[in-house]
Scaffold this motif. Structure first.
Motif, PDB file in Angstrom:
ATOM      1  N   CYS A 108       1.003  -1.261  -0.008  1.00 17.22           N
ATOM      2  CA  CYS A 108      -0.039   0.084   0.010  1.00 17.22           C
ATOM      3  C   CYS A 108       1.007   1.201  -0.031  1.00 17.22           C
TER       4      CYS A 108
ATOM      5  N   GLY B 202      -7.035  -4.028  -7.724  1.00 16.72           N
ATOM      6  CA  GLY B 202      -6.298  -4.728  -6.802  1.00 16.72           C
ATOM      7  C   GLY B 202      -6.107  -6.192  -6.803  1.00 16.72           C
TER       8      GLY B 202
ATOM      9  N   ARG C 149      -7.777  -2.043  -1.411  1.00 18.05           N
ATOM     10  CA  ARG C 149      -7.256  -2.290  -2.515  1.00 18.05           C
ATOM     11  C   ARG C 149      -6.273  -3.334  -2.718  1.00 18.05           C
ATOM     12  N   ALA C 150      -5.315  -3.211  -1.706  1.00 17.81           N
ATOM     13  CA  ALA C 150      -4.135  -3.976  -1.537  1.00 17.81           C
ATOM     14  C   ALA C 150      -4.783  -5.367  -0.950  1.00 17.81           C
TER      15      ALA C 150
ATOM     16  N   SER D  58      -5.806  -8.602  -3.352  1.00 20.04           N
ATOM     17  CA  SER D  58      -5.103  -9.645  -4.011  1.00 20.04           C
ATOM     18  C   SER D  58      -4.822 -10.697  -2.996  1.00 20.04           C
TER      19      SER D  58
ATOM     20  N   LEU E 149       0.747  -2.598  -8.162  1.00 20.26           N
ATOM     21  CA  LEU E 149      -0.554  -3.699  -7.957  1.00 20.26           C
ATOM     22  C   LEU E 149      -0.128  -5.033  -8.637  1.00 20.26           C
TER      23      LEU E 149
END
Lengths: 235, 321, 286
Positions: free
Chosen positions: A81, A100, A146-147, A150, C176
């Motif tokens: 992040c 993400g 968002r991080a 994954s 990302l």
């Protein structure tokens, strides 16, 4: 879980990180402290192959990931992040979140998105808004979310408290504590001592690109090594 | 001091060389020599705004053509040659001022696009204002200077132009331009009057191009729009970059390479331009400072290796055990 | 008047298709892709020679589009990719590529203009008081279809989302785990396809020659500046605006100076807003 050994990062003539070694055990929160320019951000970027490494071996979950590129590292379970959050300002929150989980299948993305909305209710109601319109604290939460998309087992965070009001810092702290409780390992680069004290079990202190001290947080913070690092006196 | 002597020596030397080439060669080779000399003069001007200042200027062919056409039109009105020439250059410099003012707040990509478009419009005017310009087939230029006089002027302009460029380059003006190229915002912050500097550079570069255009018209006796298109502007841009933007002799080297390739390589239509394109890309990737930059970098490395070796022998390392 | 407007819209669609290709590439790589003219030219020639060799027009058109895509991706892989960290070198490389591509076309096909026949050459549509040749109608249709397809790609797919992200913040996208090289190649691929569409759409109106795309490219750059470097919708809107402006100027003032009106528009924009009409600090795609 993460073992960084002898990491050196240079940008042209400048050496940002010099022989740094650190470990982060599974299920722990590890802090990385130091003044501006100490090499903290470069270290995180170096772990994720976003900065040129001159030397260093990186082991994750027992496997040697030194040669992995960023995409492979993310797939292996490490996420970053970044400093200043860096959401895509003209894209909707939902689009930011979906990114993400780039590279995973559509079904996986949708499932994780739903989980994110379950966890952060307010995000769901504003999901179509452009991310640039959120406040700093809200952006930070979305950036963390968002991080998390994954599904990382190790989350690196670069100064999540920067630019935030004390109230927002507390909220972010609560989110991070939650994540840590769920089992994700965290490496937290931070200048906010309260946050570090609340979340981190152990920490490293960086000055001029090198590790000058490390150990359990309570001892470290009462040690002069930390104040030295922040005030810039040589260790 | 030594730098000044070298520069002046180079300027004089190239002047003499230009004179010899122009008087010695004839026919096709003579035409090539003319183009190289004329382009060198024009590119010296470009070297100010693009070389030192770092602005990708694609309007140069328009100023070049402007000088040629304007002098032809003025000569028709019966003005004596020198007056017509000076007025033509002044007129084009005024146009350069306008262009610089219009694009004074644009930079980088936008500046390239804007100046490229300016040249395209200029070409349109050259092609369509048939009363003045003779239309797509061009028009003849009354010969105000004798051929000998034109040749002398051409050769002298090379030398004078290079000397003037050197003077500008080592002066505060040159420092300011280089500051703008390095970081314009910072330069502005630090107090450099960037708008004025850029304006001056643009006007001077337009003037050099115009003068080259006047002489070109005089030597050739005829001018046509096809010599002044935005494609030509591109080639000028490429030529300066190839030679070494910002370096004293960059214009000469660049002009020689580009003209040489386009005029002398007769491998068939367009092949020389393909070679030029490939060469330009390679130079941009491998030797971003052009041929001259690459040469000087090489020279530096050779010198460093040699002094390194000398050091070692002094210190006794590498000596035979 | 409405006929003039319709012609302006036709011109605008052409500008929009070319400009979108330029702006996509700019958004993702910060490159002013002058070489796009060469891509359009080679596409047109491929369609022409496929058609001359006897292939049915639809197949020849597809061949042209495929050629456009291939050449465009090649420019990225062989040249642009290597200056990704040096945006100042981009105009130089772009010019070099344009020289190469245009002169390859010159070498392969000679400098004379060729005409491209299409099945809809003789069609003339009449709606209300306005007539539109089959060729122009085809252009409008092709433009609308391809731009709609692009919109769907950008807004609904994972790849499209990634491309928008890369244009807004390249480093954040890389963090990302988005594979950057693939994104660059994709942007050029799309630009190449659009270039191919532009080629077959307007080659029948103008002749196929190595220099056929020069004026269109110029106008397309004006459009890109108008709409904001990197903004797809800006390029579409700007394309239509410029098409109408040039059409009006050409009809009522002077046809020879058609592109000069575009220049005037560009100049006014740059004087008033040096960053383009929709400039923001972040570059935007879509």
């Amino acid at each position: 879980m993460l073992d960084v050994h002898d990491l050196t990062i240079t940008f042209g003539p400048t050496t940002a990180v010099r022989g740094v070694s650190l470990t982060a055990a599974a299920g722990t929160v590890t802090g990385v402290l130091g003044a501006n320019g100490a090499g903290k951000t470069s270290t995180l970027l170096g772990i994720l192959a976003r900065a040129p490494r001159q030397s260093g071996r990186i082991t994750f979950d027992g496997a040697d990931v030194t040669g992995f590129d960023t995409g492979a590292l993310v797939r292996a379970g490490i996420a970053l992040c970044p400093e200043n959050r860096r959401l895509f300002p003209n894209m909707s929150i939902e689009d930011n979140l979906l990114l993400g989980a780039y590279g995973t299948g559509r079904a996986t993305r949708r499932t994780r998105l739903r989980d994110t909305y379950d966890r952060f209710g307010w995000v769901a109601t504003r999901r179509a808004e452009p991310a640039g319109r959120l406040s700093g604290g809200q952006q930070q939460t979305v950036a963390i979310a968002r991080a998390l998309m994954s599904a990382p087992r190790l989350l690196l965070l670069d100064e999540p408290s920067s630019g935030l009001s004390p109230v927002a810092v507390d909220e972010v702290g609560a989110v991070l504590a939650d994540i840590a409780r769920d089992g994700t390992a965290l490496v937290l680069v931070e200048q906010n001592v309260r946050l570090v004290r609340a979340l981190c079990a152990t920490a490293y202190v960086l000055a001029h690109g090198q590790v000058t001290a490390s150990g359990p947080v309570p001892e470290l913070l009462s040690d002069t090594a930390v104040s030295d690092a922040y005030l810039g006196t040589t260790a | 001091m030594r730098a000044h002597v070298t520069a002046l020596g180079g300027a004089v030397g190239l002047s003499v060389l230009a004179y010899l080439l122009l008087t010695g060669l004839s026919g096709d080779q003579g035409q090539v020599a003319l183009l190289v000399v004329v382009w060198t003069i024009a590119l010296i001007g470009l070297n100010l705004i693009q070389g030192l200042g770092g602005y990708p200027n694609l309007a140069h062919a328009a100023f070049f053509g402007g000088g040629a056409y304007l002098s032809a039109v003025l000569l028709d009105t019966g003005l004596p040659m020198t007056v017509a020439a000076l007025l033509a250059v002044a007129g084009v410099m005024a146009a350069g001022l306008v262009v610089a003012l219009v694009f004074s707040r644009t930079r980088g990509q936008y500046f390239a696009i804007g100046t490229m478009f300016f040249t395209a419009v200029a070409t349109l005017v050259f092609t369509n204002a048939a009363d003045l310009t003779g239309g797509p087939n061009g028009r003849p230029v009354a010969l105000g200077y004798s051929l000998e006089a034109t040749v002398v002027l051409l050769a002298a302009s090379v030398g004078v132009g290079l000397a003037l460029f050197h003077w500008a380059s080592v002066s505060r003006f040159g420092d300011r331009l280089r500051a703008i190229r390095a970081d314009e915002d910072l330069a502005q912050h630090v107090g450099v009057p960037t708008s004025r500097v850029k304006l001056l550079a643009m006007v001077c570069s337009a003037g050099a191009a115009a003068w080259a255009g006047v002489l070109f018209g005089q030597y050739n006796g005829v001018v046509a729009p096809s010599q002044f298109t935005f494609g030509q502007s591109f080639l000028m841009f490429v030529a300066l970059g190839l030679g070494g933007a910002g370096r004293l002799l960059g214009p000469a080297v660049g002009a020689a390479v580009v003209i040489g390739l386009t005029q002398l390589l007769t491998l068939g239509p367009g092949v020389s331009q393909i070679v030029l394109g490939v060469l330009f890309i390679l130079v941009t990737l491998l030797a971003p400072e052009g041929v001259l930059g690459g040469v000087s970098a090489l020279a530096r490395r050779v010198r460093a290796a040699r002094t390194g070796r000398a050091d070692r022998s002094v210190r006794g390392e590498g000596a035979v055990a | 008047m409405s006929q003039v407007l319709v012609n302006g819209v036709f011109l605008g669609c052409l500008f929009a298709v070319v400009a979108v290709g330029l702006t996509l590439v700019y958004g993702v790589m910060e490159v002013p892709n002058f070489a796009h003219a060469g891509v359009i030219v080679l596409s047109a020639y491929t369609t022409w020679s496929a058609s001359a060799a006897g292939l049915p027009f639809a197949l020849a058109a597809l061949a042209g589009i495929a050629c456009g895509a291939l050449v465009s991706v090649l420019t990225e892989v062989l040249a642009y990719r290597w200056i990704i960290d040096r945006p100042a070198a981009a105009p130089a490389v772009a010019l070099g590529l344009m020289l190469i591509l245009q002169n390859v076309a010159l070498r392969l096909y000679g400098g004379e203009g060729r005409s491209l026949d299409t099945p809809y050459d003789r069609v003339l549509l009449r709606l209300g008081g306005v007539s539109l040749s089959g060729v122009k109608a085809a252009l409008v249709v092709l433009a609308v279809v391809s731009l709609l397809a692009l919109h769907l790609l950008l807004s609904r797919t994972s790849l499209g989302r990634a491309m928008r992200a890369v244009a807004q913040d390249r480093e954040a996208a890389a963090i990302l785990g988005i594979p950057m090289r693939r994104q660059y190649a994709l942007a050029f691929l799309i630009a190449g396809v659009l270039g191919g569409v532009a080629a077959i759409a307007y080659a029948p109106t103008f002749q196929v020659s190595p220099y056929m795309a020069d004026e269109v490219l110029l106008s397309a750059f004006v459009v890109v500046v108008l709409g904001g470097l990197g903004s797809v919708w800006g390029a579409v809107a700007g394309g239509l605006v410029l098409g109408v402006v040039e059409g009006l100027g050409s009809a009522y003032l002077s046809p020879a100076y058609q592109s000069a009106f575009g220049f005037l528009l560009l100049v006014s924009i740059l004087v008033l807003r040096p960053g383009g009409l929709r400039s923001t600090n972040a570059r935007r795609v879509a």
